[in-house]
Design a protein around this motif. Structure first.
Motif, PDB file in Angstrom:
ATOM      1  N   VAL A 174       0.831  -1.195   0.000  1.00 24.23           N
ATOM      2  CA  VAL A 174       0.000   0.000   0.000  1.00 24.23           C
ATOM      3  C   VAL A 174       0.874   1.258   0.000  1.00 24.23           C
ATOM      4  CG1 VAL A 174      -0.356   0.177   2.496  1.00 24.23           C
ATOM      5  CG2 VAL A 174      -2.122   0.995   0.939  1.00 24.23           C
ATOM      6  N   GLY A 175       2.006   1.219   0.666  1.00 23.13           N
ATOM      7  CA  GLY A 175       2.920   2.358   0.656  1.00 23.13           C
ATOM      8  C   GLY A 175       3.487   2.620  -0.729  1.00 23.13           C
ATOM      9  N   ALA A 176       3.854   1.550  -1.421  1.00 22.93           N
ATOM     10  CA  ALA A 176       4.358   1.700  -2.790  1.00 22.93           C
ATOM     11  C   ALA A 176       3.275   2.257  -3.702  1.00 22.93           C
ATOM     12  CB  ALA A 176       4.864   0.356  -3.312  1.00 22.93           C
ATOM     13  N   LEU A 177       2.046   1.767  -3.549  1.00 19.55           N
ATOM     14  CA  LEU A 177       0.940   2.260  -4.364  1.00 19.55           C
ATOM     15  C   LEU A 177       0.679   3.739  -4.080  1.00 19.55           C
ATOM     16  CD1 LEU A 177      -1.358   1.948  -6.366  1.00 19.55           C
ATOM     17  CD2 LEU A 177      -2.738   0.950  -4.526  1.00 19.55           C
ATOM     18  N   ALA A 178       0.688   4.129  -2.813  1.00 11.32           N
ATOM     19  CA  ALA A 178       0.453   5.530  -2.452  1.00 11.32           C
ATOM     20  C   ALA A 178       1.520   6.435  -3.072  1.00 11.32           C
ATOM     21  CB  ALA A 178       0.439   5.691  -0.933  1.00 11.32           C
TER      22      ALA A 178
ATOM     23  N   GLY B 136       4.112  -6.396   4.371  1.00 17.94           N
ATOM     24  CA  GLY B 136       5.314  -7.115   4.771  1.00 17.94           C
ATOM     25  C   GLY B 136       5.017  -8.404   5.512  1.00 17.94           C
ATOM     26  N   PRO B 137       6.000  -9.285   5.560  1.00 16.95           N
ATOM     27  CA  PRO B 137       5.828 -10.602   6.181  1.00 16.95           C
ATOM     28  C   PRO B 137       5.466 -10.548   7.663  1.00 16.95           C
ATOM     29  CG  PRO B 137       7.947 -10.467   5.032  1.00 16.95           C
ATOM     30  CD  PRO B 137       7.311  -9.119   4.963  1.00 16.95           C
ATOM     31  N   ALA B 138       6.022  -9.592   8.412  1.00 16.02           N
ATOM     32  CA  ALA B 138       5.726  -9.512   9.845  1.00 16.02           C
ATOM     33  C   ALA B 138       4.263  -9.169  10.100  1.00 16.02           C
ATOM     34  CB  ALA B 138       6.636  -8.489  10.528  1.00 16.02           C
TER      35      ALA B 138
ATOM     36  N   HIS C  74       1.299  -8.245  -3.694  1.00 17.48           N
ATOM     37  CA  HIS C  74       0.550  -7.358  -4.603  1.00 17.48           C
ATOM     38  C   HIS C  74      -0.475  -6.731  -3.675  1.00 17.48           C
ATOM     39  CE1 HIS C  74      -1.525  -6.828  -8.718  1.00 17.48           C
ATOM     40  NE2 HIS C  74      -2.297  -6.171  -7.848  1.00 17.48           N
ATOM     41  N   VAL C  75      -0.446  -5.407  -3.533  1.00 15.89           N
ATOM     42  CA  VAL C  75      -1.302  -4.758  -2.541  1.00 15.89           C
ATOM     43  C   VAL C  75      -2.748  -5.217  -2.707  1.00 15.89           C
ATOM     44  CG1 VAL C  75      -1.715  -2.667  -3.908  1.00 15.89           C
ATOM     45  CG2 VAL C  75      -1.890  -2.568  -1.437  1.00 15.89           C
ATOM     46  N   HIS C  76      -3.378  -5.497  -1.571  1.00 15.59           N
ATOM     47  CA  HIS C  76      -4.787  -5.894  -1.574  1.00 15.59           C
ATOM     48  C   HIS C  76      -5.439  -5.468  -0.264  1.00 15.59           C
ATOM     49  CE1 HIS C  76      -2.361  -9.270  -0.056  1.00 15.59           C
ATOM     50  NE2 HIS C  76      -3.411  -9.657   0.660  1.00 15.59           N
ATOM     51  N   LEU C  77      -6.686  -5.041  -0.400  1.00 18.29           N
ATOM     52  CA  LEU C  77      -7.480  -4.684   0.768  1.00 18.29           C
ATOM     53  C   LEU C  77      -8.424  -5.828   1.063  1.00 18.29           C
ATOM     54  CD1 LEU C  77      -8.517  -0.990  -0.018  1.00 18.29           C
ATOM     55  CD2 LEU C  77      -6.433  -1.822   1.064  1.00 18.29           C
ATOM     56  N   HIS C  78      -8.504  -6.221   2.322  1.00 19.30           N
ATOM     57  CA  HIS C  78      -9.475  -7.212   2.770  1.00 19.30           C
ATOM     58  C   HIS C  78     -10.714  -6.461   3.223  1.00 19.30           C
ATOM     59  CE1 HIS C  78      -6.498 -10.591   3.289  1.00 19.30           C
ATOM     60  NE2 HIS C  78      -5.676  -9.548   3.344  1.00 19.30           N
ATOM     61  N   VAL C  79     -11.860  -6.778   2.655  1.00 14.54           N
ATOM     62  CA  VAL C  79     -13.136  -6.233   3.114  1.00 14.54           C
ATOM     63  C   VAL C  79     -13.804  -7.354   3.902  1.00 14.54           C
ATOM     64  CG1 VAL C  79     -15.373  -5.273   2.448  1.00 14.54           C
ATOM     65  CG2 VAL C  79     -13.311  -4.719   1.109  1.00 14.54           C
ATOM     66  N   LEU C  80     -13.979  -7.131   5.208  1.00 16.69           N
ATOM     67  CA  LEU C  80     -14.486  -8.157   6.116  1.00 16.69           C
ATOM     68  C   LEU C  80     -15.769  -7.689   6.793  1.00 16.69           C
ATOM     69  CD1 LEU C  80     -11.001  -8.532   7.655  1.00 16.69           C
ATOM     70  CD2 LEU C  80     -12.138 -10.431   6.534  1.00 16.69           C
ATOM     71  N   GLY C  81     -16.727  -8.598   6.920  1.00 11.15           N
ATOM     72  CA  GLY C  81     -17.955  -8.257   7.620  1.00 11.15           C
ATOM     73  C   GLY C  81     -18.893  -9.443   7.681  1.00 11.15           C
TER      74      GLY C  81
END
Length: 118
Positions: free
Chosen positions: A49-53, A93-95, A102-109
Motif C-alpha cells: 500500500v505504501g508503494a501504491l500511495a 510485509g511478512p511480519a 501485490h497490494v490488496h485490501l481485505h473487506v471483512l464483515g
C-alpha cells in the motif's frame, strides 16, 4: 508472471469476481476469515500500500472506492457507508502477514468483528 494476483487479473487463475472496474478487481477470499471476505486489488502491480500511495495515489483512491462499493454491494454498508459496518485491512510485509506481494485490501464483515484483531 510470478504474482498470483497479476495472473488473476490476466484471467490465467480463476477467481470468484464480485466487482470490477477498469482499474480494480474484487474477488472472494479462498480462506475467508468472516462470512464476507473479499479482496480488492489494483489491476496494476504494486507490492504494498505504501508503494501504491507513492507511485499512483489516484489508483489507491480507486481501490478504496472499490472496497466501499463492495461493502455496499455485499450488504455490509448503506450507500452512506455506515450501517451495519465492515472492516478494511491491508497487511504490509511478512511480519504483518502479507503473503501475496501485490497490494490488496481485505473487506471483512457479516459478523461482529472484535478489536484488537490479532
Amino acid at each position: 508472471m510470478d504474482c498470483l494476483f497479476c495472473r488473476m487479473v490476466a484471467g490465467d487463475v480463476p477467481a470468484t469476481v464480485v466487482h470490477e472496474t477498469d482499474r480494480t478487481l474484487a474477488f472472494r477470499d479462498i480462506n475467508p476469515q468472516a462470512p464476507t471476505h473479499v479482496l480488492v486489488i489494483p489491476k496494476d502491480h504494486h507490492a504494498t500500500v505504501g508503494a501504491l500511495a507513492a507511485d499512483d495515489p489516484d489508483l489507491l483512491a480507486a481501490v478504496v472506492r472499490a472496497a466501499a462499493d463492495v461493502a455496499v454491494q455485499e450488504g455490509l454498508a448503506t450507500a452512506d457507508g455506515v450501517e451495519p459496518g465492515y472492516r478494511v485491512v491491508t497487511n504490509t510485509g511478512p511480519a504483518a502477514g502479507q503473503t501475496v506481494h501485490h497490494v490488496h485490501l481485505h473487506v471483512l464483515g457479516g459478523r461482529s468483528l472484535t478489536w484488537p484483531p490479532g
